[in-house]
Design a protein around this motif. Sequence first.
Motif, PDB file in Angstrom:
ATOM      1  N   TYR A  48       0.833  -1.196   0.000  1.00  0.00           N
ATOM      2  CA  TYR A  48       0.000   0.000   0.000  1.00  0.00           C
ATOM      3  C   TYR A  48       0.870   1.249   0.000  1.00  0.00           C
ATOM      4  N   ALA A  49       0.346   2.285  -0.613  1.00  0.00           N
ATOM      5  CA  ALA A  49       0.985   3.587  -0.485  1.00  0.00           C
ATOM      6  C   ALA A  49       0.818   4.068   0.953  1.00  0.00           C
ATOM      7  N   ASP A  50       1.793   4.817   1.414  1.00  0.00           N
ATOM      8  CA  ASP A  50       1.725   5.330   2.792  1.00  0.00           C
ATOM      9  C   ASP A  50       0.477   6.175   3.013  1.00  0.00           C
ATOM     10  N   SER A  51       0.041   6.841   1.978  1.00  0.00           N
ATOM     11  CA  SER A  51      -1.096   7.758   2.115  1.00  0.00           C
ATOM     12  C   SER A  51      -2.413   7.041   2.364  1.00  0.00           C
ATOM     13  N   VAL A  52      -2.471   5.744   2.060  1.00  0.00           N
ATOM     14  CA  VAL A  52      -3.732   5.015   2.227  1.00  0.00           C
ATOM     15  C   VAL A  52      -3.606   3.862   3.224  1.00  0.00           C
ATOM     16  N   LYS A  53      -2.409   3.608   3.678  1.00  0.00           N
ATOM     17  CA  LYS A  53      -2.179   2.485   4.586  1.00  0.00           C
ATOM     18  C   LYS A  53      -3.026   2.642   5.844  1.00  0.00           C
ATOM     19  N   GLY A  54      -3.694   1.558   6.211  1.00  0.00           N
ATOM     20  CA  GLY A  54      -4.559   1.586   7.379  1.00  0.00           C
ATOM     21  C   GLY A  54      -5.983   2.008   7.073  1.00  0.00           C
ATOM     22  N   ARG A  55      -6.205   2.538   5.885  1.00  0.00           N
ATOM     23  CA  ARG A  55      -7.557   2.974   5.503  1.00  0.00           C
ATOM     24  C   ARG A  55      -8.103   2.158   4.329  1.00  0.00           C
ATOM     25  N   PHE A  56      -7.228   1.757   3.434  1.00  0.00           N
ATOM     26  CA  PHE A  56      -7.644   1.019   2.236  1.00  0.00           C
ATOM     27  C   PHE A  56      -7.209  -0.431   2.368  1.00  0.00           C
ATOM     28  N   THR A  57      -8.017  -1.316   1.805  1.00  0.00           N
ATOM     29  CA  THR A  57      -7.710  -2.741   1.836  1.00  0.00           C
ATOM     30  C   THR A  57      -7.998  -3.349   0.471  1.00  0.00           C
ATOM     31  N   ILE A  58      -7.059  -4.141  -0.016  1.00  0.00           N
ATOM     32  CA  ILE A  58      -7.228  -4.846  -1.287  1.00  0.00           C
ATOM     33  C   ILE A  58      -7.501  -6.313  -0.995  1.00  0.00           C
ATOM     34  N   ALA A  59      -8.468  -6.845  -1.693  1.00  0.00           N
ATOM     35  CA  ALA A  59      -8.786  -8.257  -1.553  1.00  0.00           C
ATOM     36  C   ALA A  59      -9.110  -8.823  -2.925  1.00  0.00           C
ATOM     37  N   GLY A  60      -8.745 -10.075  -3.131  1.00  0.00           N
ATOM     38  CA  GLY A  60      -8.987 -10.714  -4.422  1.00  0.00           C
ATOM     39  C   GLY A  60      -9.948 -11.873  -4.290  1.00  0.00           C
ATOM     40  N   ASP A  61     -10.688 -12.102  -5.339  1.00  0.00           N
ATOM     41  CA  ASP A  61     -11.613 -13.221  -5.408  1.00  0.00           C
ATOM     42  C   ASP A  61     -11.308 -13.960  -6.697  1.00  0.00           C
ATOM     43  N   ASN A  62     -10.419 -14.930  -6.616  1.00  0.00           N
ATOM     44  CA  ASN A  62      -9.987 -15.637  -7.821  1.00  0.00           C
ATOM     45  C   ASN A  62     -11.122 -16.413  -8.483  1.00  0.00           C
ATOM     46  N   ALA A  63     -12.051 -16.880  -7.687  1.00  0.00           N
ATOM     47  CA  ALA A  63     -13.159 -17.661  -8.240  1.00  0.00           C
ATOM     48  C   ALA A  63     -13.998 -16.814  -9.201  1.00  0.00           C
ATOM     49  N   ASN A  64     -14.065 -15.512  -8.919  1.00  0.00           N
ATOM     50  CA  ASN A  64     -14.864 -14.613  -9.745  1.00  0.00           C
ATOM     51  C   ASN A  64     -14.016 -13.637 -10.549  1.00  0.00           C
ATOM     52  N   ASN A  65     -12.698 -13.860 -10.550  1.00  0.00           N
ATOM     53  CA  ASN A  65     -11.787 -12.988 -11.297  1.00  0.00           C
ATOM     54  C   ASN A  65     -12.011 -11.521 -10.968  1.00  0.00           C
ATOM     55  N   THR A  66     -12.126 -11.231  -9.698  1.00  0.00           N
ATOM     56  CA  THR A  66     -12.418  -9.872  -9.268  1.00  0.00           C
ATOM     57  C   THR A  66     -11.475  -9.463  -8.148  1.00  0.00           C
ATOM     58  N   VAL A  67     -11.076  -8.230  -8.165  1.00  0.00           N
ATOM     59  CA  VAL A  67     -10.290  -7.667  -7.067  1.00  0.00           C
ATOM     60  C   VAL A  67     -11.023  -6.442  -6.558  1.00  0.00           C
ATOM     61  N   TYR A  68     -10.951  -6.246  -5.255  1.00  0.00           N
ATOM     62  CA  TYR A  68     -11.686  -5.163  -4.612  1.00  0.00           C
ATOM     63  C   TYR A  68     -10.723  -4.182  -3.950  1.00  0.00           C
ATOM     64  N   LEU A  69     -11.147  -2.959  -3.874  1.00  0.00           N
ATOM     65  CA  LEU A  69     -10.441  -1.942  -3.108  1.00  0.00           C
ATOM     66  C   LEU A  69     -11.448  -1.335  -2.141  1.00  0.00           C
TER      67      LEU A  69
ATOM     68  N   SER B 299       2.320  -8.913 -14.897  1.00  0.00           N
ATOM     69  CA  SER B 299       2.902 -10.223 -14.634  1.00  0.00           C
ATOM     70  C   SER B 299       3.410 -10.257 -13.196  1.00  0.00           C
ATOM     71  N   ALA B 300       3.379 -11.418 -12.616  1.00  0.00           N
ATOM     72  CA  ALA B 300       3.652 -11.550 -11.180  1.00  0.00           C
ATOM     73  C   ALA B 300       5.018 -11.012 -10.779  1.00  0.00           C
ATOM     74  N   TYR B 301       6.020 -11.137 -11.654  1.00  0.00           N
ATOM     75  CA  TYR B 301       7.372 -10.772 -11.269  1.00  0.00           C
ATOM     76  C   TYR B 301       7.674  -9.285 -11.479  1.00  0.00           C
ATOM     77  N   LYS B 302       6.738  -8.555 -12.024  1.00  0.00           N
ATOM     78  CA  LYS B 302       6.945  -7.126 -12.267  1.00  0.00           C
ATOM     79  C   LYS B 302       6.804  -6.344 -10.960  1.00  0.00           C
ATOM     80  N   ASN B 303       7.412  -5.152 -10.940  1.00  0.00           N
ATOM     81  CA  ASN B 303       7.369  -4.310  -9.748  1.00  0.00           C
ATOM     82  C   ASN B 303       5.946  -3.832  -9.490  1.00  0.00           C
ATOM     83  N   PRO B 304       5.381  -4.121  -8.330  1.00  0.00           N
ATOM     84  CA  PRO B 304       3.974  -3.790  -8.086  1.00  0.00           C
ATOM     85  C   PRO B 304       3.687  -2.304  -7.953  1.00  0.00           C
ATOM     86  N   ARG B 305       4.697  -1.492  -7.655  1.00  0.00           N
ATOM     87  CA  ARG B 305       4.471  -0.078  -7.373  1.00  0.00           C
ATOM     88  C   ARG B 305       4.618   0.824  -8.594  1.00  0.00           C
ATOM     89  N   ILE B 306       5.058   0.275  -9.694  1.00  0.00           N
ATOM     90  CA  ILE B 306       5.350   1.089 -10.871  1.00  0.00           C
ATOM     91  C   ILE B 306       4.293   0.864 -11.946  1.00  0.00           C
TER      92      ILE B 306
END
Length: 123
Positions: A59-80, A99-106
């Motif tokens: 998480y970015a510092d600006s949203v840490k503690g307030r925002f949450t990411i969750a994934g639902d692979n069964a439904n191919n959906t991600v939530y914020l 792709s999984a090995y790419k930098n997540p923040r860029i």
Amino acid sequence: VQLQAFGGGLVQAGGSLRLSCAASGRTFSSYRMGWFRQAPGKEREFVGAMGWSGDIIYYADSVKGRFTIAGDNANNTVYLQMNGLKPEDTAVYYCAARSAYKNPRIGDQYAYWGQGTQVTVSS
């Protein structure tokens, strides 16, 4: 991979919203999802993303503690889930896949992007 983000809207400061990003196309589990946002006149900003291991979420510092990411692979959906929203959270929010090995923040590491959904937080 096609991505569609939705769930934005107008909310008062302190309120909550949940954004959804539905993915279709190639195998969803091969990619890692992230969220970015862009406010008027500002550059695109990293919000949060799933790491190489699905157990790690950044998480970015600006949203840490307030925002949450969750994934639902069964439904191919991600939530914020966004709680404790502030006026400075006002932006167009985008979901993206990399792709999984790419930098997540860029952002440039993400190959696929959704169309964006507007979030407006009033004071």
